[in-house]
Design a protein around this motif. Structure first.
Motif, PDB file in Angstrom:
ATOM      1  N   THR A  81     -21.953  -5.743  -0.167  1.00 17.99           N
ATOM      2  CA  THR A  81     -21.410  -4.973   0.954  1.00 17.99           C
ATOM      3  C   THR A  81     -21.988  -5.498   2.259  1.00 17.99           C
ATOM      4  O   THR A  81     -23.089  -6.038   2.292  1.00 17.99           O
ATOM      5  N   LEU A  82     -21.254  -5.316   3.300  1.00 17.22           N
ATOM      6  CA  LEU A  82     -21.706  -5.718   4.627  1.00 17.22           C
ATOM      7  C   LEU A  82     -22.693  -4.687   5.157  1.00 17.22           C
ATOM      8  O   LEU A  82     -22.654  -3.520   4.762  1.00 17.22           O
ATOM      9  N   PRO A  83     -23.570  -5.093   6.076  1.00 17.27           N
ATOM     10  CA  PRO A  83     -24.436  -4.097   6.736  1.00 17.27           C
ATOM     11  C   PRO A  83     -23.557  -3.036   7.403  1.00 17.27           C
ATOM     12  O   PRO A  83     -22.432  -3.328   7.836  1.00 17.27           O
ATOM     13  N   PRO A  84     -24.044  -1.798   7.485  1.00 10.52           N
ATOM     14  CA  PRO A  84     -23.209  -0.690   7.985  1.00 10.52           C
ATOM     15  C   PRO A  84     -22.513  -0.960   9.317  1.00 10.52           C
ATOM     16  O   PRO A  84     -21.328  -0.657   9.459  1.00 10.52           O
ATOM     17  N   ILE A  85     -23.206  -1.525  10.285  1.00 11.22           N
ATOM     18  CA  ILE A  85     -22.589  -1.746  11.603  1.00 11.22           C
ATOM     19  C   ILE A  85     -21.448  -2.751  11.499  1.00 11.22           C
ATOM     20  O   ILE A  85     -20.390  -2.578  12.095  1.00 11.22           O
ATOM     21  N   LEU A  86     -21.638  -3.805  10.718  1.00 11.24           N
ATOM     22  CA  LEU A  86     -20.599  -4.825  10.539  1.00 11.24           C
ATOM     23  C   LEU A  86     -19.460  -4.292   9.669  1.00 11.24           C
ATOM     24  O   LEU A  86     -18.283  -4.538   9.954  1.00 11.24           O
ATOM     25  N   LYS A 124       0.829  -1.209   0.000  1.00 15.08           N
ATOM     26  CA  LYS A 124       0.000   0.000   0.000  1.00 15.08           C
ATOM     27  C   LYS A 124       0.862   1.258   0.000  1.00 15.08           C
ATOM     28  O   LYS A 124       0.575   2.217  -0.714  1.00 15.08           O
ATOM     29  N   ALA A 125       1.930   1.252   0.788  1.00 12.54           N
ATOM     30  CA  ALA A 125       2.792   2.435   0.881  1.00 12.54           C
ATOM     31  C   ALA A 125       3.553   2.700  -0.420  1.00 12.54           C
ATOM     32  O   ALA A 125       3.698   3.844  -0.829  1.00 12.54           O
ATOM     33  N   VAL A 126       4.011   1.634  -1.065  1.00 13.63           N
ATOM     34  CA  VAL A 126       4.846   1.804  -2.257  1.00 13.63           C
ATOM     35  C   VAL A 126       4.013   1.928  -3.531  1.00 13.63           C
ATOM     36  O   VAL A 126       4.289   2.775  -4.389  1.00 13.63           O
ATOM     37  N   LEU A 127       2.981   1.087  -3.660  1.00 12.50           N
ATOM     38  CA  LEU A 127       2.229   1.022  -4.915  1.00 12.50           C
ATOM     39  C   LEU A 127       0.838   1.637  -4.850  1.00 12.50           C
ATOM     40  O   LEU A 127       0.152   1.713  -5.853  1.00 12.50           O
ATOM     41  N   GLY A 128       0.386   2.019  -3.670  1.00 14.45           N
ATOM     42  CA  GLY A 128      -0.927   2.649  -3.534  1.00 14.45           C
ATOM     43  C   GLY A 128      -2.005   1.667  -3.103  1.00 14.45           C
ATOM     44  O   GLY A 128      -1.814   0.457  -3.073  1.00 14.45           O
ATOM     45  N   THR A 129      -3.171   2.222  -2.803  1.00 21.13           N
ATOM     46  CA  THR A 129      -4.279   1.436  -2.273  1.00 21.13           C
ATOM     47  C   THR A 129      -4.744   0.359  -3.243  1.00 21.13           C
ATOM     48  O   THR A 129      -5.143  -0.726  -2.822  1.00 21.13           O
ATOM     49  N   GLY A 130      -4.700   0.616  -4.529  1.00 21.35           N
ATOM     50  CA  GLY A 130      -5.156  -0.358  -5.523  1.00 21.35           C
ATOM     51  C   GLY A 130      -4.372  -1.650  -5.514  1.00 21.35           C
ATOM     52  O   GLY A 130      -4.876  -2.705  -5.913  1.00 21.35           O
ATOM     53  N   SER A 131      -3.153  -1.611  -5.037  1.00 16.51           N
ATOM     54  CA  SER A 131      -2.314  -2.813  -5.043  1.00 16.51           C
ATOM     55  C   SER A 131      -2.686  -3.792  -3.937  1.00 16.51           C
ATOM     56  O   SER A 131      -2.338  -4.967  -3.998  1.00 16.51           O
ATOM     57  N   VAL A 132      -3.419  -3.325  -2.935  1.00 15.76           N
ATOM     58  CA  VAL A 132      -3.756  -4.172  -1.787  1.00 15.76           C
ATOM     59  C   VAL A 132      -4.623  -5.355  -2.225  1.00 15.76           C
ATOM     60  O   VAL A 132      -4.449  -6.469  -1.741  1.00 15.76           O
ATOM     61  N   PHE A 133      -5.531  -5.150  -3.160  1.00 15.38           N
ATOM     62  CA  PHE A 133      -6.377  -6.236  -3.653  1.00 15.38           C
ATOM     63  C   PHE A 133      -5.516  -7.345  -4.256  1.00 15.38           C
ATOM     64  O   PHE A 133      -5.689  -8.517  -3.939  1.00 15.38           O
ATOM     65  N   TYR A 134      -4.580  -6.967  -5.113  1.00 14.11           N
ATOM     66  CA  TYR A 134      -3.728  -7.960  -5.770  1.00 14.11           C
ATOM     67  C   TYR A 134      -2.774  -8.621  -4.774  1.00 14.11           C
ATOM     68  O   TYR A 134      -2.510  -9.816  -4.848  1.00 14.11           O
ATOM     69  N   MET A 135      -2.287  -7.845  -3.842  1.00 12.46           N
ATOM     70  CA  MET A 135      -1.410  -8.404  -2.812  1.00 12.46           C
ATOM     71  C   MET A 135      -2.184  -9.381  -1.930  1.00 12.46           C
ATOM     72  O   MET A 135      -1.641 -10.395  -1.498  1.00 12.46           O
ATOM     73  N   SER A 136      -3.456  -9.105  -1.683  1.00 14.10           N
ATOM     74  CA  SER A 136      -4.295 -10.007  -0.891  1.00 14.10           C
ATOM     75  C   SER A 136      -4.437 -11.356  -1.582  1.00 14.10           C
ATOM     76  O   SER A 136      -4.453 -12.399  -0.921  1.00 14.10           O
ATOM     77  N   PHE A 193     -14.211 -15.288   1.390  1.00 12.80           N
ATOM     78  CA  PHE A 193     -15.302 -14.330   1.579  1.00 12.80           C
ATOM     79  C   PHE A 193     -14.922 -12.936   1.072  1.00 12.80           C
ATOM     80  O   PHE A 193     -15.740 -12.246   0.466  1.00 12.80           O
ATOM     81  N   GLY A 194     -13.687 -12.536   1.306  1.00 13.16           N
ATOM     82  CA  GLY A 194     -13.239 -11.238   0.819  1.00 13.16           C
ATOM     83  C   GLY A 194     -13.277 -11.154  -0.694  1.00 13.16           C
ATOM     84  O   GLY A 194     -13.732 -10.155  -1.268  1.00 13.16           O
ATOM     85  N   LEU A 195     -12.824 -12.202  -1.364  1.00 11.19           N
ATOM     86  CA  LEU A 195     -12.867 -12.217  -2.826  1.00 11.19           C
ATOM     87  C   LEU A 195     -14.307 -12.225  -3.330  1.00 11.19           C
ATOM     88  O   LEU A 195     -14.634 -11.535  -4.302  1.00 11.19           O
ATOM     89  N   LEU A 196     -15.165 -13.018  -2.678  1.00 11.54           N
ATOM     90  CA  LEU A 196     -16.578 -13.040  -3.088  1.00 11.54           C
ATOM     91  C   LEU A 196     -17.212 -11.659  -2.948  1.00 11.54           C
ATOM     92  O   LEU A 196     -17.921 -11.194  -3.853  1.00 11.54           O
ATOM     93  N   PHE A 197     -16.963 -10.997  -1.832  1.00 14.27           N
ATOM     94  CA  PHE A 197     -17.520  -9.659  -1.626  1.00 14.27           C
ATOM     95  C   PHE A 197     -16.965  -8.677  -2.656  1.00 14.27           C
ATOM     96  O   PHE A 197     -17.702  -7.862  -3.201  1.00 14.27           O
ATOM     97  N   ALA A 198     -15.669  -8.752  -2.926  1.00 12.18           N
ATOM     98  CA  ALA A 198     -15.047  -7.821  -3.864  1.00 12.18           C
ATOM     99  C   ALA A 198     -15.528  -8.051  -5.294  1.00 12.18           C
ATOM    100  O   ALA A 198     -15.788  -7.096  -6.030  1.00 12.18           O
TER     101      ALA A 198
END
Length: 123
Positions: A109-114, A46-58, A99-104
């Motif tokens: 989206t999760l309910p607001p509180i969650l 995230k620090a070097v490549l930006g927020t968009g890279s976090v998905f691919y790194m995940s 679950f993260g990949l399915l949501f993405a």
């Protein structure tokens, strides 16, 4: 020998041998092959490549976790029978990735509180 006065290296070694009786070169290899990507890799990406890279790194972290829970277990145990698909499927790291990949990918989206709770835990 540790520079820390309270650390007993012999005791540390005995505990390590009790928990991982077959450790040695295999455990050292395991630590070299499978880095702590979630703790270091994601923030660094995230620090070097930006927020968009976090998905691919995940995705890469997920592949690494899968490998760790299959080949890594085999490296430590030396027995292929210790690799069990049922234990791999219910592993929290693998479930979170799925679950993260399915949501993405589906846009669910999760309910607001969650969602707020998960977001707070993630930062």
């Amino acid at each position: 020998m540790s520079d820390h006065p309270d650390r007993d290296d012999a005791g540390h070694h005995r505990v390590r041998q009790a928990v991982f009786p077959q450790t040695g070169a295999d455990a050292d290899s395991l630590r070299l092959i499978f880095a702590n990507l979630g703790f270091i890799g994601l923030p660094l990406s995230k620090a070097v490549l930006g927020t968009g890279s976090v998905f691919y790194m995940s995705i890469f972290v997920g592949v690494s976790n899968f490998s760790l829970w299959t080949y890594g277990i085999y490296m430590i145990s030396g027995d292929k029978r210790t690799i069990q698909l049922k234990r791999l499927v219910v592993n929290p790291a693998i479930l979170a990735l799925v679950f993260g990949l399915l949501f993405a990918l589906t846009g669910v989206t999760l309910p607001p509180i969650l969602g707020k709770t998960v977001s707070d835990l993630a930062t």
